[in-house]
Design an enzyme around this catalytic site. Structure first.
Site, short mmCIF file in Angstrom:
data_model
loop_
_atom_site.label_atom_id
_atom_site.label_comp_id
_atom_site.label_asym_id
_atom_site.label_seq_id
_atom_site.Cartn_x
_atom_site.Cartn_y
_atom_site.Cartn_z
N ASP A 69 -6.23 -14.53 2.85
CA ASP A 69 -7.26 -13.69 3.50
C ASP A 69 -8.15 -13.02 2.46
O ASP A 69 -7.75 -12.82 1.32
CB ASP A 69 -6.61 -12.61 4.38
CG ASP A 69 -5.72 -11.68 3.57
OD1 ASP A 69 -5.04 -12.15 2.65
OD2 ASP A 69 -5.71 -10.46 3.86
N GLU A 70 -9.33 -12.67 2.89
CA GLU A 70 -10.21 -11.75 2.18
C GLU A 70 -10.22 -12.01 0.67
O GLU A 70 -9.90 -11.12 -0.11
CB GLU A 70 -9.78 -10.30 2.44
CG GLU A 70 -9.87 -9.93 3.90
CD GLU A 70 -9.39 -8.51 4.18
OE1 GLU A 70 -10.02 -7.84 5.00
OE2 GLU A 70 -8.39 -8.07 3.58
N TYR A 89 -3.23 -4.74 15.76
CA TYR A 89 -3.18 -4.05 14.47
C TYR A 89 -2.69 -2.63 14.73
O TYR A 89 -3.44 -1.76 15.16
CB TYR A 89 -4.54 -4.08 13.77
CG TYR A 89 -4.67 -5.26 12.82
CD1 TYR A 89 -4.15 -6.50 13.18
CD2 TYR A 89 -5.27 -5.14 11.57
CE1 TYR A 89 -4.23 -7.59 12.32
CE2 TYR A 89 -5.36 -6.22 10.70
CZ TYR A 89 -4.83 -7.44 11.08
OH TYR A 89 -4.91 -8.50 10.23
N ARG A 106 0.84 -1.20 0.00
CA ARG A 106 0.00 0.00 0.00
C ARG A 106 0.88 1.24 0.00
O ARG A 106 0.62 2.22 -0.69
CB ARG A 106 -0.93 -0.02 1.22
CG ARG A 106 -2.18 -0.84 1.01
CD ARG A 106 -1.90 -2.30 0.64
NE ARG A 106 -3.11 -3.09 0.53
CZ ARG A 106 -3.61 -3.81 1.53
NH1 ARG A 106 -2.96 -3.89 2.70
NH2 ARG A 106 -4.72 -4.49 1.36
N ASP A 141 -1.96 -0.35 12.83
CA ASP A 141 -2.44 0.74 11.97
C ASP A 141 -3.65 1.42 12.61
O ASP A 141 -4.15 2.40 12.09
CB ASP A 141 -2.78 0.25 10.55
CG ASP A 141 -3.74 -0.94 10.52
OD1 ASP A 141 -3.87 -1.65 11.54
OD2 ASP A 141 -4.36 -1.15 9.46
C1 ACM Z 1 -5.84 -9.01 7.04
O1 ACM Z 1 -5.84 -8.09 7.88
N1 ACM Z 1 -6.52 -8.90 5.92
C2 ACM Z 1 -5.12 -10.24 7.26
#
Ligand code: ACM
Ligand code: ZN
Length: 774
Positions: A332-333, A430, A170, A432
């Site tokens: 993921d996702e 996390y 990113r 962030d």
């Molecule tokens: C994630 O935060 N998509 C692993």
């Protein structure tokens, strides 16, 4: 961002840059992470002076490097050059050696007597951690002589996997920045760098067989501004690492006993790769490297054979560059929308005989097919895969290690299935997320609320697992997703000092952990951050206030503290405190509505100002009881949050809001004497994307005895629509004045998320704050 007060002054106070001759600086072994055993002994003291040599076993290159690291750290601290030599004569010197047979591989022992210092490691890595402890024990003062009291430290890490993750897709971080990040890891005794090298917004690793991955996939034409505002900055953005540079990072990390674990995120988060090779997607494109944040629907086509070859080829080069046992394959996702309509994916489902069942859709099983394919290939090269917890959906690949990020549920499930687990739950790890509630004065972050105290409180061993199952929890990691981290300086700001808390979660046994004690040790570590020039966040030096709704006295009681006991000045009339304002040195009792402003005033400057509006109504600080359970994950200080006079802002995770899930908010407030009332109100905080919805109704009942209630007002609210806004919703009922002692407030939550939403059919969270009665 406001000009933040920096603790450069603290360093000046400690006299770091003063050059006042050979002053003695007493070492302090209360470092972070706290060693398992620190025993002060009575063998005098040892001074490290410019004649002190650092000795290592001859012909051991790693130990020689260890010795050079120690010399470098000592030089940074004192400004003195120390001799590094092969040798075993400990007297008067610092001796590095190997030993400790039978101990864990990263264990060390650090002994100080009047004769000298000895660091013995069960391995070279163990010696390195002993060196870090010695480095952190010494107060950095130029031209000083560190003096160490005699001690016997026995130390080893609680977890073998102590990681941080870095997203370079990113936003891209240059080689020197990644090296600095690795240096920061070393200071915190961490040993795994999870390098997230590919995503929708950029492919960052040279792959020789697929040159377009970096030629095209590493560049996006522009970047969305803010949180997917719809506006773009118009500036091309890009960057990647050559294989040679990646190897350089691997080697740099290895010298610091850090293993780099590369991640190629598949089969989702692949839009940048599809932009380079559109035939890898279900529709054939065209695709562009994504310019906004989120989860793209454009994923690898699971029905195309060349996709399987692509995965093998990429992983093959990745394994060649990265010698780590683990290769992270993401997982993921991965939205399944394209697979559902893709003839090739559906043909693959048919060929494999995949059927949906009560647990999983056909497409979820198809994702397992892809991950299983990657695992077989990786295993055939003697390596193992890690995947995010979505790889549980559709069945785990036989040897996969699971990284549990959506809370701990995936990790618990994987451990029960006898798979190794790394805990990295978003609600604790996390980085962030915001580290303060005062988000208006912060650089933009993704959201959330993760103060250092919450990081520290994290216990990675789920109590619901048996001791046999707990053995599968091999470690802990924090993640640094970089959508809102555009610069390396901002990355340091998000990491530090939360890494200090993380380090103690990863290293120190839980019975030794204590947050207050940790805070008392933190300023010494922060001195080293300043010495190294790291851009750390200073929130820990702000005024911390605990508010208690005191139902015995009907007051709001405030206790304010700072980590270094700096004087706190406050006002209650909305003006900015000065040194002439009263000092908060005991419990501050608030009896009526006011605005509390408080500042820690130090000789080095003022802290940020704490501001709280406290609004009294007839319900404030009155006994409040929940008739239905509060959601456990979001109960914070419990039901009294609803009547503590403090209102939540637009972030539902701050602790000012409590949540109800599957059941309703149903509370009874005891006004303690018959009281005339004619309005009741409450506020909800809505964030539809997070399954947080508004209330479906509101009923007020009153009672004189707390048992027999009469309804005085009621309203129903419609189900939320797709275009209803997020944010705060205030609900108020006004009725004919009634005199009553007990007030029962019933607010139904959304039980079935509507069809237009991804969570359709599931219950929604109801976040509620302040019930006001007048
Ligand atoms: C994630 O935060 N998509 C692993
Ligand atoms: Zn497809």
């Amino acid at each position: 961002m406001k000009a933040l007060f920096k603790l450069v002054g603290l360093l000046a106070m400690a006299g770091i840059w003063s050059s006042c001759g050979n002053n003695k600086e007493i070492a302090n072994y209360q470092v972070i992470p706290l060693p398992q055993e620190v025993t002060m002994t009575s063998d005098g003291e040892f001074a490290i002076n410019n004649g002190t040599q650092i000795l290592y076993p001859e012909n051991n290159e790693k130990m020689q490097r260890n010795a050079q690291f120690l010399a470098g750290y000592l030089k940074e601290a004192t400004g003195t050059d120390y001799v590094v030599e092969a040798g075993v004569e400990g007297k008067g010197n610092i001796l590095l050696c190997l030993g400790l047979e039978g101990e864990r591989p990263e264990a060390y022992r650090l002994g100080v007597t009047s004769e000298g210092i000895t660091i013995t490691g069960a391995s070279e890595a163990g010696v390195f951690y002993g060196i870090q402890t010695l480095r952190k024990s010494i107060t950095p003062v130029k031209n000083s002589t560190p003096v160490l009291a005699s001690v016997d430290i026995k130390d080893y890490p609680r977890f073998s996997y102590r990681g941080v993750h870095l997203d370079v897709s990113r936003h891209f971080f240059a080689i020197d920045e990644v090296k600095s990040f690795i240096d920061m890891m070393a200071l915190h005794n961490m040993n795994r760098l999870h390098w997230h090298l590919s995503d929708d917004q950029g492919w960052r690793l040279e792959i020789k067989k697929y040159p377009l991955l970096t030629e095209i996939g590493s560049k996006r034409k522009e970047t969305v501004i803010g949180r997917n505002s719809g506006e773009y900055d118009g500036k091309p953005y890009g960057g990647f690492y050559t294989q040679e540079q990646a190897r350089e990072i691997v080697a740099y990390a290895a010298e610091r006993y850090i293993t780099v674990i590369p991640e190629i995120d598949l089969p989702g988060h692949m839009q940048a790769a599809l932009a380079a090779y559109p035939n890898l997607g279900c529709t054939g494109g065209p695709y562009e490297v994504w310019t906004q944040w989120g989860v793209s629907d454009n994923v690898l086509c699971a029905g195309t054979d060349s996709v399987l070859t692509f995965i093998d080829d990429v992983l093959s080069e990745v394994m060649d560059i990265f010698p780590s046992q683990y290769i992270h394959v993401g997982g993921d996702e991965c939205p399944k929308a394209k697979w559902v309509t893709c003839p090739k994916c559906q043909a693959r489902i048919k060929t494999l005989g995949i059927k949906s069942d009560a647990r999983h859709s056909k497409e979820e099983y198809l994702q397992s097919f892809i991950i299983n394919h990657a695992e077989k290939f990786v295993n055939s090269h003697g390596r193992r895969i890690i995947g995010w917890d979505e790889i549980l959906e559709g069945g785990l690949a036989p040897d996969a290690t699971v990284m549990s990020w959506r809370g701990e549920g995936g990790g618990i499930e994987a451990a029960r299935q006898k798979h190794d687990v790394i805990m990295t739950p978003n609600t604790y790890l996390y980085f962030d997320y915001y580290q303060t509630k005062d988000t208006e004065n912060e650089p933009l972050a993704i959201g959330g609320y993760l103060p250092i105290e919450r990081v520290y409180s994290y216990e990675p061993m789920p109590a619901s697992l048996t001791s046999e199952e707990q053995k599968y929890i091999i470690g802990v990691q924090a993640n640094h997703w970089a959508e809102y981290i555009p610069t390396y300086s901002q990355l340091q700001y998000m990491a530090l000092p939360r890494w200090a808390a993380l380090a103690e979660v990863q290293w120190t046994n839980p019975e030794k952990k204590n947050y207050e004690d940790f805070l008392s040790r933190l300023p010494r570590l922060i001195n080293i951050y300043a010495l190294e020039g790291y851009n750390y966040a200073t929130h820990v030096f702000d005024v911390k206030a605990d508010f208690v709704a005191n139902s015995a006295d009907g007051t709001v009681d405030v206790v304010m503290t700072t980590i270094d006991h700096a004087p706190i000045h406050y006002t209650l009339d909305g003006t900015e405190p000065t040194v002439a304002s009263p000092v908060a040195d005991s419990i501050l009792v608030i009896k009526q509505s006011c605005t509390l402003n408080a500042l820690a005033i130090r000789t080095t400057g003022n802290s940020r100002m704490l501001t709280e509006k406290i609004a009294f109504s007839k319900s404030t600080s009155k006994p409040t009881k929940a008739n239905q359970p509060i959601n456990r994950q979001y109960q914070f200080n419990g039901v009294t949050t609803l009547t503590d006079g403090l209102k939540g802002n637009g972030n539902y995770k701050t602790g000012r809001w409590i949540a109800f899930y599957r059941n309703d908010m149903d509370v009874t407030i005891d006004l303690q004497q018959p009281t005339e009332i004619s309005t009741v109100s409450f506020t909800t905080c809505v964030e539809k994307g997070d399954w947080v919805f508004d209330a479906r109704g509101f009923t007020v009942e009153v009672s004189d005895d707390g048992e027999n209630f009469t309804k005085v007002a009621s309203e129903e609210y419609p189900v939320m629509k797709a275009d209803d806004r997020n944010g705060l919703y205030e609900h108020k009922l006004t009725f004919t004045p009634v005199k009553t002692r007990y007030v029962r407030v019933m607010v139904p939550s959304e039980k079935s998320i509507p069809q237009w939403h991804g969570g359709r059919g599931n219950p929604a969270f109801l976040f509620v704050d302040e019930i006001t009665i007048d």
